[in-house]
Design an enzyme around this catalytic site. Structure first.
Site, mmCIF file in Angstrom:
data_model
loop_
_atom_site.group_PDB
_atom_site.id
_atom_site.type_symbol
_atom_site.label_atom_id
_atom_site.label_comp_id
_atom_site.label_asym_id
_atom_site.label_seq_id
_atom_site.Cartn_x
_atom_site.Cartn_y
_atom_site.Cartn_z
ATOM 1 N N LYS A 1 22.106 35.171 -7.777
ATOM 2 C CA LYS A 1 20.883 34.777 -8.165
ATOM 3 C C LYS A 1 20.175 34.363 -6.895
ATOM 4 C CE LYS A 1 18.913 30.700 -10.620
ATOM 5 N NZ LYS A 1 18.018 30.627 -9.820
ATOM 6 N N GLU B 1 13.128 39.456 -8.671
ATOM 7 C CA GLU B 1 12.640 38.315 -7.465
ATOM 8 C C GLU B 1 12.068 38.860 -6.280
ATOM 9 O OE1 GLU B 1 13.584 35.529 -9.002
ATOM 10 O OE2 GLU B 1 13.754 34.011 -7.784
ATOM 11 N N ASP C 1 12.872 56.882 11.856
ATOM 12 C CA ASP C 1 11.412 56.148 11.771
ATOM 13 C C ASP C 1 10.408 57.006 12.184
ATOM 14 O OD1 ASP C 1 10.068 53.938 11.585
ATOM 15 O OD2 ASP C 1 10.646 53.157 13.343
ATOM 16 N N ALA C 2 10.611 57.672 13.298
ATOM 17 C CA ALA C 2 9.611 58.477 13.891
ATOM 18 C C ALA C 2 9.138 59.801 13.011
ATOM 19 C CB ALA C 2 9.959 58.806 15.258
ATOM 20 N N CYS D 1 20.880 15.446 35.720
ATOM 21 C CA CYS D 1 20.727 15.095 37.144
ATOM 22 C C CYS D 1 19.383 14.635 37.606
ATOM 23 C CB CYS D 1 20.626 16.237 37.737
ATOM 24 S SG CYS D 1 19.117 17.503 37.665
ATOM 25 N N SER E 1 13.474 30.698 -17.922
ATOM 26 C CA SER E 1 14.401 30.136 -17.084
ATOM 27 C C SER E 1 15.743 30.351 -17.346
ATOM 28 C CB SER E 1 13.892 28.795 -16.397
ATOM 29 O OG SER E 1 14.166 27.739 -17.442
ATOM 30 N N CYS F 1 15.172 21.863 33.070
ATOM 31 C CA CYS F 1 15.392 21.165 34.251
ATOM 32 C C CYS F 1 14.849 22.161 35.588
ATOM 33 C CB CYS F 1 16.779 20.698 34.249
ATOM 34 S SG CYS F 1 17.373 20.137 35.977
ATOM 35 N N ARG G 1 5.166 34.044 -12.410
ATOM 36 C CA ARG G 1 5.960 33.496 -13.746
ATOM 37 C C ARG G 1 4.843 32.172 -14.153
ATOM 38 N NH1 ARG G 1 9.195 29.098 -14.498
ATOM 39 N NH2 ARG G 1 10.282 29.270 -16.507
#
Ligand code: IVH
Length: 665
Positions: free
Chosen positions: A113, A171, A28-29, A407, A77, A422, A134
């Protein structure tokens, strides 16, 4: 200019390895450093900034409205089926239309899906020029600005063998972990939470300001071509997916070629059983005829192709009545409302309870006792009430207790969290019970035979009022209890005696300091040689420890500021609890300072063994992922941690890579 281009190319290649191949080679660094280099060069030469530079994902201006885009090919679809019979019927229709004998198996591709939003992407000369929703299938909305913010989506295609005009469909979704984090942030900021990951993804794409979209953890997986100019690219769907992958687009690695419907059914079954282990939601399997010539022969009916079908998983939602709400008190005193429901079957499992989290959640849902509610079960999470379905004829409002239901102690609302607690601490029997359970648990003091029922009896009889009382129990007291023969009483005393010899991190974990899990306790124990050193630590010292952030540090400080906690520790030590001093291991510590998280199941080692080996090499192992982590080791069926690590840019190691690292360190 050449340097700029090279830098951009490097960054793109690393993104590709990371998002598409799932095989990063930069930490990452290191990636951040490269990215910073690009930013500073571009700052120096602003006229050399190009729209396809990795730095240009977020556009400058919010839109006034979305433009309309007409799809060159309609976005269709799929028809749904729900059982094996439906699949057989589909396969029979395919055979009939293709004039093929039943014995000849069709090549299908099965893939998850995904439960998200369908999006069309257009690449002209390899550049992402347009992205659209869509809409009604014919006309959608131009969401190019927003789609550009999705890091797994290339702004420029890789290679040079792509067509001049290419439409790709797929998607857009938010992973389970991304969704949880998003809602957590919304809760903390007092914003409205999203009902589910799909709504969150849809809402994020519908933002006029791409800066808002950029802050949402959107992902995209591509699953089809749209309109393509020029000669056909491939003969089959599976070959096409391989092409898309090469061009830098993310496709689903678990899609599979199935020869005949039996293999499709097996794929469905397997995915249905393991769907909870995946980092994203899926609502079924899509089975597609693989060969394009066959797809063409089959054609379309109405708005769905005849060559594909959506084989849906059993419903994850159910409707039932909210019978009452009970309030449970946890170890740290948090009061959690729990909904008791008229039992209802959801996806083959009977659900009769659901957590309501806290008072804010009840207000948000606007539900009352007697209402019909929609229950959602996401497989791996506790069922939750998604929304009100219909108001009951007689409704009783859910009233949050004014005092602790166990209590009658005073309740406190925390300023920083939505939780209500509590305030009685261990004077509250519910908190005492949970505290004792935690103390006795296997990973803490490991007191054999000290179960829930026994703990309840100790509390009811007033034999145990605080943890250290456990070590004052006598044979007489124990044999006086219900169903406690002398033998079991003796065994318990032996187990208690045995537990006194423990290890420093286990003892620290057993104390039950808020937010200090097993791994944090281990890290603290590594850093602070003994109790005195830990008790004397200030915030700065605590923050230097891996796995400890400002919140955890605060909890540790508060814990030791309370005299009753210090007294408890003194009493436990006086009762004879001790641990061998850990000699600071001398020798090679090649993984010193590296912070690991393990997820999924490993095949060569148990988690515990892996952890011990890492620790022996000087590494630290934490339970939860954060930016501070260096490596995530993924075993089989890794869940949400994998996606989170990808989002955080943490280096991911497969088991094989991990074993290599251990062997060569
Ligand atoms: S193929 C002509 N593959 O499901 C076929 N669709 O119910 C076009 N979806 O609008 C769709 N995962 O948004 C296909 N692997 C997948 C899918 C998938 C999710 C969605 C898609 C479509 C809807 C149809």
């Amino acid at each position: 200019m050449q340097q700029l281009n090279q830098l951009r190319q490097h960054l793109r290649e690393h993104s590709y390895r990371y998002y598409v191949l799932d095989d990063p080679i930069l930490s990452d660094a290191d990636y951040d450093a490269l990215f910073q280099q690009l930013l500073s060069l571009e700052k120096q030469y602003p006229n050399m900034i190009t729209a396809d530079s990795p730095s240009q994902r977020v556009g400058a201006q919010p839109l006034a409205e979305f433009q309309q885009i007409t799809h060159r090919l309609p976005m269709l679809s799929l028809d749904n089926i729900f059982n094996e019979q439906g699949l057989q019927d589909f396969d029979r229709r395919v055979h009939e239309r293709l004039l093929l004998a039943h014995e000849i198996p069709i090549h299908y591709v099965c893939e998850p899906k995904l439960d998200g939003i369908a999006v069309s992407l257009i690449y002209e000369a390899g550049q992402l020029v347009c992205a659209a929703t869509r809409g009604d299938g014919q006309v959608g909305e131009d969401i190019t600005q927003n789609m550009r913010t999705i890091h797994s989506l290339p702004l420029v295609l890789r290679g040079d063998d792509y067509p001049a005009w290419l439409e790709v469909r797929g998607e857009v979704f938010i992973s389970k972990a991304g969704f949880a984090a998003l809602n957590q942030k919304a809760l903390e900021g007092g914003d409205k939470v999203f009902a589910n990951a799909r709504n969150a993804a849809a809402g994020s794409l519908r933002q006029l300001d791409p800066k808002i979209t950029a802050a949402r953890p959107l992902e995209m997986i591509c699953y089809a071509l749209g309109f393509v100019e020029g000669a056909p690219l491939a003969q089959t769907h599976s070959e096409t997916m391989a092409l898309l992958k090469n061009w830098g687009l993310r496709v689903n690695p678990i899609s599979q070629l199935c020869v005949g419907v039996i293999e499709c059914q097996q794929y469905y079954q397997k995915l249905c059983e393991t769907r909870a282990d995946f980092p994203y939601e899926m609502d079924g399997v899509v089975c597609k005829v693989d060969r394009f010539v066959q797809q063409q022969t089959l054609g379309f009916i109405a708005r769905a192709p005849r060559w594909a079908i959506a084989y849906k998983f059993p419903a994850q939602e159910g409707i039932t009545q909210l019978e009452r709400v009970e309030f449970q008190v946890g170890r740290t005193g948090v009061i959690t409302p729990v909904a008791r429901l008229t039992p209802v079957k959801i996806g083959g499992v009977t659900v009769s309870n659901a957590t309501l989290h806290n008072e804010d959640e009840i207000t948000r849902l606007g539900i009352a006792v007697g209402d019909q509610v929609v229950i959602y079960r996401a497989g791996d999470v506790i069922p939750k009430i998604e929304r009100l379905f219909r108001r009951g004829e007689t409704r009783q409002p859910i009233v949050f207790p004014q005092q602790c239901p166990e209590c009658h102690g005073r309740l406190e609302r925390s300023e920083t969290e939505a939780a209500i607690r509590c305030s009685a601490g261990l004077a509250c029997p519910a908190q005492l019970k949970e505290t004792l359970k935690h103390f006795a648990s296997r990973k803490a003091m490991n007191i054999d035979g000290l179960g829930d029922k026994l703990i309840e009896q100790f509390i009811a009889q007033g034999l145990v009022k605080q943890i250290s009382d456990l070590y004052q129990l006598t044979l007489d007291q124990l044999t006086g209890l219900e169903r406690m023969a002398e033998k079991s009483a003796n065994n318990l005393l032996i187990a208690l005696e045995k537990s006194k010899t423990t290890q420093w991190p286990k003892f620290l974990y057993a104390l039950g300091i808020r937010e200090v899990g097993e791994a944090t306790a281990f890290n603290l124990a590594e850093y602070f040689e003994n109790m005195e050193a830990l008790m004397a630590a200030d915030e700065q010292q605590l923050l230097a420890i891996p796995d400890v952030g400002p919140i955890v540090a605060q909890h540790i400080l508060i814990f030791f500021q309370q005299p009753q906690n210090c007294q408890m520790i003194q009493q436990l030590l006086a009762a004879g609890i001790r641990w061998p001093r850990i000699e600071k291991t001398v020798g090679k510590k090649p993984l010193q300072g590296k912070l690991f998280v393990l997820t999924g199941s490993l095949t060569q080692l148990t988690r515990e063994q892996a952890k011990q080996q890492l620790q022996a090499l000087g590494a630290q192992v934490s339970d939860s992922l954060s930016k501070k982590n260096h490596y995530l080791v993924v075993g089989e069926n890794a869940g949400s941690k994998l996606t989170k690590a990808q989002a955080l840019g943490i280096t991911i190691l497969t088991e094989a890579e991990f074993t290599q690292l251990l062997n060569h360190s």
